[in-house]
Design a protein around this motif. Structure first.
Motif, PDB file in Angstrom:
ATOM      1  N   GLY A  29       0.847  -1.192   0.000  1.00 13.41           N
ATOM      2  CA  GLY A  29       0.000   0.000   0.000  1.00 13.41           C
ATOM      3  C   GLY A  29       0.882   1.242   0.000  1.00 13.41           C
ATOM      4  O   GLY A  29       1.859   1.302   0.747  1.00 13.41           O
ATOM      5  N   VAL A  30       0.524   2.198  -0.839  1.00 14.02           N
ATOM      6  CA  VAL A  30       1.373   3.385  -0.980  1.00 14.02           C
ATOM      7  C   VAL A  30       0.545   4.648  -0.735  1.00 14.02           C
ATOM      8  O   VAL A  30      -0.530   4.832  -1.311  1.00 14.02           O
ATOM      9  N   GLY A  31       1.080   5.519   0.109  1.00  8.55           N
ATOM     10  CA  GLY A  31       0.386   6.730   0.521  1.00  8.55           C
ATOM     11  C   GLY A  31       0.560   7.887  -0.441  1.00  8.55           C
ATOM     12  O   GLY A  31       0.986   7.723  -1.587  1.00  8.55           O
ATOM     13  N   THR A  32       0.224   9.064   0.078  1.00  8.53           N
ATOM     14  CA  THR A  32       0.121  10.276  -0.751  1.00  8.53           C
ATOM     15  C   THR A  32       0.912  11.402  -0.081  1.00  8.53           C
ATOM     16  O   THR A  32       1.019  11.442   1.139  1.00  8.53           O
ATOM     17  N   THR A  35       6.458  13.142   0.930  1.00  9.87           N
ATOM     18  CA  THR A  35       7.315  12.089   1.487  1.00  9.87           C
ATOM     19  C   THR A  35       7.002  10.759   0.806  1.00  9.87           C
ATOM     20  O   THR A  35       7.918  10.003   0.437  1.00  9.87           O
ATOM     21  N   ALA A  36       5.723  10.490   0.616  1.00 14.73           N
ATOM     22  CA  ALA A  36       5.334   9.268  -0.111  1.00 14.73           C
ATOM     23  C   ALA A  36       5.872   9.295  -1.543  1.00 14.73           C
ATOM     24  O   ALA A  36       6.260   8.245  -2.087  1.00 14.73           O
ATOM     25  N   ASN A  37       5.918  10.471  -2.147  1.00 14.59           N
ATOM     26  CA  ASN A  37       6.462  10.550  -3.520  1.00 14.59           C
ATOM     27  C   ASN A  37       7.933  10.132  -3.559  1.00 14.59           C
ATOM     28  O   ASN A  37       8.369   9.440  -4.491  1.00 14.59           O
ATOM     29  N   TYR A  38       8.696  10.549  -2.549  1.00 12.27           N
ATOM     30  CA  TYR A  38      10.091  10.083  -2.487  1.00 12.27           C
ATOM     31  C   TYR A  38      10.135   8.560  -2.346  1.00 12.27           C
ATOM     32  O   TYR A  38      10.994   7.887  -2.922  1.00 12.27           O
ATOM     33  N   PHE A  39       9.189   8.016  -1.564  1.00 17.21           N
ATOM     34  CA  PHE A  39       9.155   6.560  -1.402  1.00 17.21           C
ATOM     35  C   PHE A  39       8.838   5.876  -2.730  1.00 17.21           C
ATOM     36  O   PHE A  39       9.454   4.860  -3.079  1.00 17.21           O
ATOM     37  N   ILE A  40       7.897   6.433  -3.479  1.00 16.85           N
ATOM     38  CA  ILE A  40       7.538   5.837  -4.777  1.00 16.85           C
ATOM     39  C   ILE A  40       8.761   5.808  -5.694  1.00 16.85           C
ATOM     40  O   ILE A  40       9.043   4.791  -6.361  1.00 16.85           O
ATOM     41  N   ARG A  63       1.664   8.359 -10.340  1.00 16.45           N
ATOM     42  CA  ARG A  63       3.119   8.363 -10.160  1.00 16.45           C
ATOM     43  C   ARG A  63       3.675   6.934 -10.190  1.00 16.45           C
ATOM     44  O   ARG A  63       4.728   6.673 -10.780  1.00 16.45           O
ATOM     45  N   LEU A  64       2.958   6.009  -9.553  1.00 17.96           N
ATOM     46  CA  LEU A  64       3.398   4.604  -9.576  1.00 17.96           C
ATOM     47  C   LEU A  64       3.426   4.078 -11.009  1.00 17.96           C
ATOM     48  O   LEU A  64       4.400   3.443 -11.445  1.00 17.96           O
ATOM     49  N   TYR A  83       1.785  -0.818   4.491  1.00 18.14           N
ATOM     50  CA  TYR A  83       1.295   0.471   4.005  1.00 18.14           C
ATOM     51  C   TYR A  83       2.339   1.511   4.395  1.00 18.14           C
ATOM     52  O   TYR A  83       2.675   1.654   5.582  1.00 18.14           O
ATOM     53  N   ILE A  84       2.856   2.218   3.414  1.00 16.43           N
ATOM     54  CA  ILE A  84       3.881   3.225   3.666  1.00 16.43           C
ATOM     55  C   ILE A  84       3.286   4.595   3.342  1.00 16.43           C
ATOM     56  O   ILE A  84       2.845   4.837   2.211  1.00 16.43           O
ATOM     57  N   ASP A  85       3.280   5.487   4.340  1.00 14.36           N
ATOM     58  CA  ASP A  85       2.695   6.811   4.086  1.00 14.36           C
ATOM     59  C   ASP A  85       3.245   7.832   5.073  1.00 14.36           C
ATOM     60  O   ASP A  85       3.734   7.467   6.149  1.00 14.36           O
ATOM     61  N   GLY A  86       3.125   9.093   4.701  1.00 19.36           N
ATOM     62  CA  GLY A  86       3.530  10.200   5.556  1.00 19.36           C
ATOM     63  C   GLY A  86       2.419  10.583   6.520  1.00 19.36           C
ATOM     64  O   GLY A  86       1.420   9.871   6.665  1.00 19.36           O
TER      65      GLY A  86
END
Ligand code: ABF
Length: 222
Positions: A29-32, A35-40, A63-64, A83-86
């Motif tokens: 799971g990917v957040g918004t 900070t999440a954009n750097y993770f993506i 973005r993904l 789930y990774i998110d800011g």
């Protein structure tokens, strides 16, 4: 290090945290948010190590996909490992305010499904008591005035986020000056108001792990 560099560092730390635990069947799971954009962007470097993702917003899905990372509908996914998110604010119990970007409902749904919620923040987000950041509430448009009146009764000052429509077609009220010293009970009380879709307190389901970027390096808090 400036705030963006701290966000990038913590996003890479999240990748290092999950990478050894991933299999070719894993769905993340990917957040918004920034900070999440750097993770993506970091996740794209290991995209052959897992199956795909579920996105918490249209922006994250785009973005993904731009990185060639598969994005699945949540309803088709039996199991989400991470789930990774800011967040906009966190306390040391890993209770959060989220939704500054307006994606709180999908974020809360994905967090509810995930086995482990890894929250990634820079150290400006850590507070003793939540609430300096206005608490976002997603509301059905026809209920806006009713919900605002009920929030005033709870001691808050709701402000309509002008010109903003969520991915779900709803509006956002940002509550200022609310006493959030007991975040679980406030989260439950706001959820009782008819017309509220979601509130941005993540206290009933806090993060499991907090990775916090600081000038001295990334700290892990559980
Ligand atoms: C999302 O992004 C939100 O819940 C929160 O509003 C925001 C944090 O923003 P950023 O990572 O850009 O500081 O996770």
């Amino acid at each position: 290090m400036n705030q963006d560099q701290l966000k990038e560092a913590v996003a890479k730390a999240a990748l290092d945290y999950i990478h050894p635990k991933l299999s070719e069947d894993s769905i993340i799971g990917v957040g918004t948010g920034s900070t999440a954009n750097y993770f993506i962007d970091a996740l794209a470097t290991i995209k052959t190590s897992f199956d795909g993702t579920v996105a918490s917003s249209e922006a994250t899905a785009e973005r993904l996909k731009s990185h060639g990372i598969p994005v699945y509908e949540l309803n088709t996914v039996p199991h989400l490992e991470f789930y990774i998110d800011g967040a906009d604010e966190t306390n040391d119990r890993l209770e959060l305010i989220k939704g500054g970007g307006g994606a709180l409902t999908r974020e809360k749904i994905v967090a509810a499904v995930a086995q482990e919620f890894v929250c990634i923040v820079d150290d400006t987000k850590m507070v003793d008591i939540l609430g300096e950041f206005p608490l976002p509430i997603e509301v059905l448009p026809m209920a806006r005035s009713h919900v605002a009146r009920e929030l005033v009764k709870l001691g808050g000052d709701p402000v309509y986020r002008e010109g903003f429509v969520t991915d779900n077609g709803n509006i956002i009220l940002d509550i200022h000056n609310m006493d959030l010293s007991a975040p679980i009970s406030v989260e439950e009380r706001i959820n009782q108001i008819t017309g509220v879709v979601t509130n941005g307190l993540f206290a009933c389901r806090p993060a499991n792990v907090l990775l916090m970027g600081t000038a001295e390096g990334v700290k892990t808090i559980t």
